[in-house]
Design a protein around this motif. Structure first.
Motif, PDB file in Angstrom:
ATOM      1  N   GLY A  34       0.821  -1.203   0.000  1.00  8.68           N
ATOM      2  CA  GLY A  34       0.000   0.000   0.000  1.00  8.68           C
ATOM      3  C   GLY A  34       0.852   1.250   0.000  1.00  8.68           C
ATOM      4  N   HIS A  35       0.172   2.390   0.115  1.00 11.12           N
ATOM      5  CA  HIS A  35       0.850   3.686   0.014  1.00 11.12           C
ATOM      6  C   HIS A  35       1.867   3.915   1.137  1.00 11.12           C
ATOM      7  CE1 HIS A  35      -2.087   4.814  -2.981  1.00 11.12           C
ATOM      8  NE2 HIS A  35      -3.082   4.768  -2.130  1.00 11.12           N
ATOM      9  N   GLY A  36       1.612   3.372   2.312  1.00 11.03           N
ATOM     10  CA  GLY A  36       2.390   3.752   3.480  1.00 11.03           C
ATOM     11  C   GLY A  36       1.889   5.082   4.039  1.00 11.03           C
ATOM     12  N   VAL A  37       2.286   5.383   5.260  1.00  7.37           N
ATOM     13  CA  VAL A  37       1.930   6.663   5.884  1.00  7.37           C
ATOM     14  C   VAL A  37       2.806   7.750   5.265  1.00  7.37           C
ATOM     15  CG1 VAL A  37       1.848   7.948   8.051  1.00  7.37           C
ATOM     16  CG2 VAL A  37       1.213   5.515   8.011  1.00  7.37           C
ATOM     17  N   GLN A  38       2.173   8.746   4.655  1.00  8.60           N
ATOM     18  CA  GLN A  38       2.922   9.726   3.881  1.00  8.60           C
ATOM     19  C   GLN A  38       3.925  10.518   4.717  1.00  8.60           C
ATOM     20  OE1 GLN A  38       2.658   9.737   0.364  1.00  8.60           O
ATOM     21  NE2 GLN A  38       1.753   7.835   1.134  1.00  8.60           N
ATOM     22  N   PRO A  78       6.999 -17.964  -7.626  1.00  5.59           N
ATOM     23  CA  PRO A  78       6.122 -18.911  -6.928  1.00  5.59           C
ATOM     24  C   PRO A  78       5.646 -20.008  -7.866  1.00  5.59           C
ATOM     25  CG  PRO A  78       5.483 -16.633  -6.460  1.00  5.59           C
ATOM     26  CD  PRO A  78       6.492 -16.575  -7.567  1.00  5.59           C
ATOM     27  N   ASN A  79       5.445 -21.192  -7.331  1.00  9.70           N
ATOM     28  CA  ASN A  79       4.895 -22.275  -8.148  1.00  9.70           C
ATOM     29  C   ASN A  79       3.490 -21.931  -8.633  1.00  9.70           C
ATOM     30  OD1 ASN A  79       7.114 -24.108  -8.005  1.00  9.70           O
ATOM     31  ND2 ASN A  79       6.557 -24.550  -5.890  1.00  9.70           N
ATOM     32  N   ARG A  80       2.795 -21.175  -7.815  1.00 13.93           N
ATOM     33  CA  ARG A  80       1.483 -20.663  -8.193  1.00 13.93           C
ATOM     34  C   ARG A  80       1.397 -19.240  -7.655  1.00 13.93           C
ATOM     35  NH1 ARG A  80      -4.406 -23.080  -6.251  1.00 13.93           N
ATOM     36  NH2 ARG A  80      -5.700 -21.541  -7.338  1.00 13.93           N
ATOM     37  N   PRO A  81       1.132 -18.225  -8.502  1.00 17.21           N
ATOM     38  CA  PRO A  81       1.130 -16.843  -8.016  1.00 17.21           C
ATOM     39  C   PRO A  81       0.189 -16.666  -6.828  1.00 17.21           C
ATOM     40  CG  PRO A  81       1.037 -16.872 -10.402  1.00 17.21           C
ATOM     41  CD  PRO A  81       0.873 -18.302  -9.950  1.00 17.21           C
ATOM     42  N   PRO A  82       0.695 -16.130  -5.709  1.00 22.08           N
ATOM     43  CA  PRO A  82      -0.155 -15.953  -4.530  1.00 22.08           C
ATOM     44  C   PRO A  82      -1.092 -14.769  -4.698  1.00 22.08           C
ATOM     45  CG  PRO A  82       2.008 -15.021  -4.124  1.00 22.08           C
ATOM     46  CD  PRO A  82       2.073 -15.679  -5.489  1.00 22.08           C
ATOM     47  N   ALA A  83      -2.125 -14.733  -3.870  1.00 17.83           N
ATOM     48  CA  ALA A  83      -3.036 -13.590  -3.873  1.00 17.83           C
ATOM     49  C   ALA A  83      -2.276 -12.326  -3.505  1.00 17.83           C
ATOM     50  CB  ALA A  83      -4.173 -13.831  -2.889  1.00 17.83           C
ATOM     51  N   LEU A  84      -2.593 -11.229  -4.172  1.00 17.39           N
ATOM     52  CA  LEU A  84      -1.968  -9.939  -3.905  1.00 17.39           C
ATOM     53  C   LEU A  84      -2.981  -9.036  -3.214  1.00 17.39           C
ATOM     54  CD1 LEU A  84       0.388  -7.971  -4.195  1.00 17.39           C
ATOM     55  CD2 LEU A  84      -0.516  -7.363  -6.460  1.00 17.39           C
ATOM     56  N   MET A  85      -2.661  -8.651  -1.977  1.00 17.78           N
ATOM     57  CA  MET A  85      -3.528  -7.775  -1.202  1.00 17.78           C
ATOM     58  C   MET A  85      -3.039  -6.336  -1.321  1.00 17.78           C
ATOM     59  SD  MET A  85      -5.545 -10.077   0.269  1.00 17.78           S
ATOM     60  CE  MET A  85      -6.328  -9.217   1.646  1.00 17.78           C
ATOM     61  N   LEU A  86      -3.972  -5.405  -1.462  1.00 13.66           N
ATOM     62  CA  LEU A  86      -3.652  -3.989  -1.473  1.00 13.66           C
ATOM     63  C   LEU A  86      -4.343  -3.312  -0.293  1.00 13.66           C
ATOM     64  CD1 LEU A  86      -2.789  -4.765  -4.406  1.00 13.66           C
ATOM     65  CD2 LEU A  86      -3.652  -2.538  -5.133  1.00 13.66           C
ATOM     66  N   GLY A  87      -3.695  -2.300   0.258  1.00 17.44           N
ATOM     67  CA  GLY A  87      -4.288  -1.554   1.356  1.00 17.44           C
ATOM     68  C   GLY A  87      -4.847  -0.237   0.861  1.00 17.44           C
ATOM     69  N   GLY A  88      -5.889   0.225   1.532  1.00 16.86           N
ATOM     70  CA  GLY A  88      -6.477   1.495   1.121  1.00 16.86           C
ATOM     71  C   GLY A  88      -7.310   2.111   2.212  1.00 16.86           C
ATOM     72  N   SER A 111      -8.361   4.992  -3.298  1.00 14.65           N
ATOM     73  CA  SER A 111      -7.468   3.884  -2.975  1.00 14.65           C
ATOM     74  C   SER A 111      -8.236   2.576  -2.857  1.00 14.65           C
ATOM     75  CB  SER A 111      -6.724   4.169  -1.666  1.00 14.65           C
ATOM     76  OG  SER A 111      -5.848   5.266  -1.818  1.00 14.65           O
ATOM     77  N   LEU A 112      -9.426   2.625  -2.269  1.00 15.66           N
ATOM     78  CA  LEU A 112     -10.243   1.418  -2.145  1.00 15.66           C
ATOM     79  C   LEU A 112     -10.674   0.916  -3.523  1.00 15.66           C
ATOM     80  CD1 LEU A 112     -12.466   2.461   0.885  1.00 15.66           C
ATOM     81  CD2 LEU A 112     -10.628   0.771   0.903  1.00 15.66           C
ATOM     82  N   GLU A 113     -11.019   1.848  -4.397  1.00 13.46           N
ATOM     83  CA  GLU A 113     -11.405   1.454  -5.753  1.00 13.46           C
ATOM     84  C   GLU A 113     -10.236   0.807  -6.481  1.00 13.46           C
ATOM     85  OE1 GLU A 113     -11.891   1.547  -9.969  1.00 13.46           O
ATOM     86  OE2 GLU A 113     -10.444   2.793  -8.892  1.00 13.46           O
ATOM     87  N   LEU A 114      -9.050   1.365  -6.308  1.00  8.18           N
ATOM     88  CA  LEU A 114      -7.862   0.795  -6.939  1.00  8.18           C
ATOM     89  C   LEU A 114      -7.575  -0.597  -6.388  1.00  8.18           C
ATOM     90  CD1 LEU A 114      -5.417   1.329  -8.867  1.00  8.18           C
ATOM     91  CD2 LEU A 114      -4.182   2.104  -6.824  1.00  8.18           C
ATOM     92  N   ASP A 145      -6.280  -8.901  -5.368  1.00  7.23           N
ATOM     93  CA  ASP A 145      -7.106 -10.077  -5.068  1.00  7.23           C
ATOM     94  C   ASP A 145      -7.788  -9.915  -3.721  1.00  7.23           C
ATOM     95  OD1 ASP A 145      -6.265 -11.593  -7.402  1.00  7.23           O
ATOM     96  OD2 ASP A 145      -4.327 -11.734  -6.391  1.00  7.23           O
ATOM     97  N   GLY A 146      -7.358  -8.913  -2.973  1.00  2.00           N
ATOM     98  CA  GLY A 146      -7.936  -8.645  -1.669  1.00  2.00           C
ATOM     99  C   GLY A 146      -7.565  -7.243  -1.227  1.00  2.00           C
ATOM    100  N   THR A 147      -8.293  -6.747  -0.218  1.00  2.00           N
ATOM    101  CA  THR A 147      -8.073  -5.398   0.292  1.00  2.00           C
ATOM    102  C   THR A 147      -7.932  -5.437   1.803  1.00  2.00           C
ATOM    103  OG1 THR A 147      -9.392  -4.438  -1.500  1.00  2.00           O
ATOM    104  CG2 THR A 147      -8.998  -3.052   0.422  1.00  2.00           C
ATOM    105  N   LEU A 148      -6.931  -4.710   2.300  1.00  4.16           N
ATOM    106  CA  LEU A 148      -6.727  -4.547   3.734  1.00  4.16           C
ATOM    107  C   LEU A 148      -7.301  -3.209   4.159  1.00  4.16           C
ATOM    108  CD1 LEU A 148      -2.964  -5.606   3.806  1.00  4.16           C
ATOM    109  CD2 LEU A 148      -4.920  -7.048   4.348  1.00  4.16           C
ATOM    110  N   LEU A 149      -8.256  -3.246   5.076  1.00  3.77           N
ATOM    111  CA  LEU A 149      -8.833  -2.010   5.609  1.00  3.77           C
ATOM    112  C   LEU A 149      -8.037  -1.543   6.826  1.00  3.77           C
ATOM    113  CD1 LEU A 149     -12.649  -2.854   5.453  1.00  3.77           C
ATOM    114  CD2 LEU A 149     -11.227  -1.751   3.709  1.00  3.77           C
ATOM    115  N   GLY A 150      -8.136  -0.266   7.125  1.00  5.77           N
ATOM    116  CA  GLY A 150      -7.445   0.286   8.283  1.00  5.77           C
ATOM    117  C   GLY A 150      -8.096  -0.126   9.582  1.00  5.77           C
TER     118      GLY A 150
END
Length: 300
Positions: free
Chosen positions: A99-103, A154-164, A169-172, A178-183
């Motif tokens: 994710g973006h990180g704390v600016q 990876p033998n099989r690409p793992p799920a990629l989680m994004l934070g927003g 950011s949530l839309e992106l 493949d998943g979203t991390l909420l604050g």
């Protein structure tokens, strides 16, 4: 918007705890039968990758996630190498979130960028392609790669989680992840609103097709004597005030009811975040496994 299966139950090792507390914490979560253990990469506390690697080595079956790796701080090729290595060492047990990180923190280390959204978009595309074993050349605004390919993808690409956090950011995250991390420290209405944005974007998006979009929500929580007092004291640390129904304080039935509400609006995984002054971390973990989890399992 209702999840089709019961939510996963996890716990967060927050880096207000010293690294040497991780072993007993991780092993307690593994023994308690929890689904997930999440670690953080907060500046300037603890490394997410180092902590996740240790947690995986300390345990036998629990999934370990990093929520999240700040993309301005970490070259995408390095992160791809780290994710691929951990995925091959511990197949199916490592979950990576970026994710973006704390600016403010990114500015402190000279890594802040003018357009965090552009960086995350370029980064997510490049990272997914690298983890799929492709040779990647990219000349983006921020991400530049010249014929980069992992020797050991990876033998099989793992799920990629994004934070927003914000709507864009949530839309992106919904569109590219493949998943979203909420604050942390979000109320039920805030979580429901976020889930609607994410789900709409995921349905219209171009993620890898690694199954239904996952949404991970963190809940500050406490049980036992003084539970309400402790969560009320914790909330201001996360920009919230007491009395708004945010966080969980009570017995197993209160925990289960709160987790069910989140599942009903689309959350697929609920991660319990102990308060900073939690007097018995392993006891809280045992409570989650022995008392809260059976109540959730009864719903399925």
């Amino acid at each position: 918007m209702t999840s089709t299966a019961g939510p996963q139950l996890g716990v967060a090792f927050v880096p207000n705890q010293p690294p040497e507390r991780l072993r007993s914490f991780a092993q307690a979560a593994d023994a308690a039968g929890l689904d997930e253990l999440w670690v953080w990469e907060d500046c300037f506390k603890e490394s997410g990758i180092a902590t996740a690697t240790a947690a995986l080595a300390f345990t036998e079956r629990i999934r370990v996630g990093v929520g999240l790796l700040p993309v301005p701080l970490r070259n995408v090729a390095l992160v791809a190498m780290e994710i691929a290595t951990l995925d091959r060492l511990f197949p199916g047990r490592f979950v990576a979130g970026v994710g973006h990180g704390v600016q403010e923190w990114m500015a402190q280390v000279g890594a802040r960028v003018e357009s965090p959204m552009t960086l995350l978009r370029e980064y997510a595309v490049a990272l997914r392609r690298l983890l799929a074993g492709e040779e990647v050349t990219m000349d983006g605004r921020y991400v530049r790669l010249d014929r980069v390919r992992l020797d050991w993808p990876p033998n099989r690409p793992p799920a990629l989680m994004l934070g927003g956090a914000g709507p864009k950011s949530l839309e992106l995250a919904g569109r590219l992840g493949d998943g979203t991390l909420l604050g942390a420290a979000l109320g039920d209405d805030q979580v429901e609103s976020a889930c609607r944005i994410i789900t709409a974007a995921a349905e219209a998006g171009s993620a890898s097709g690694a199954g239904p979009h996952k949404i991970v929500a963190t809940q500050i929580a406490a049980t036992g004597p003084g539970a309400q007092r402790r969560v009320d004291a914790e909330l201001p640390r996360w920009g919230q005030v007491a009395g708004l129904g945010i966080a969980i304080a009570g017995d197993a039935r209160v925990f289960a009811a709160s987790i069910r509400r989140l599942a009903e609006v689309g959350v697929t995984s609920v991660v319990i975040q102990p308060t900073e002054d939690e007097p018995d971390l392993e006891g809280l973990i045992h409570f989650l496994g022995s008392e809260v989890r059976p109540l959730l399992a009864a719903d399925q």
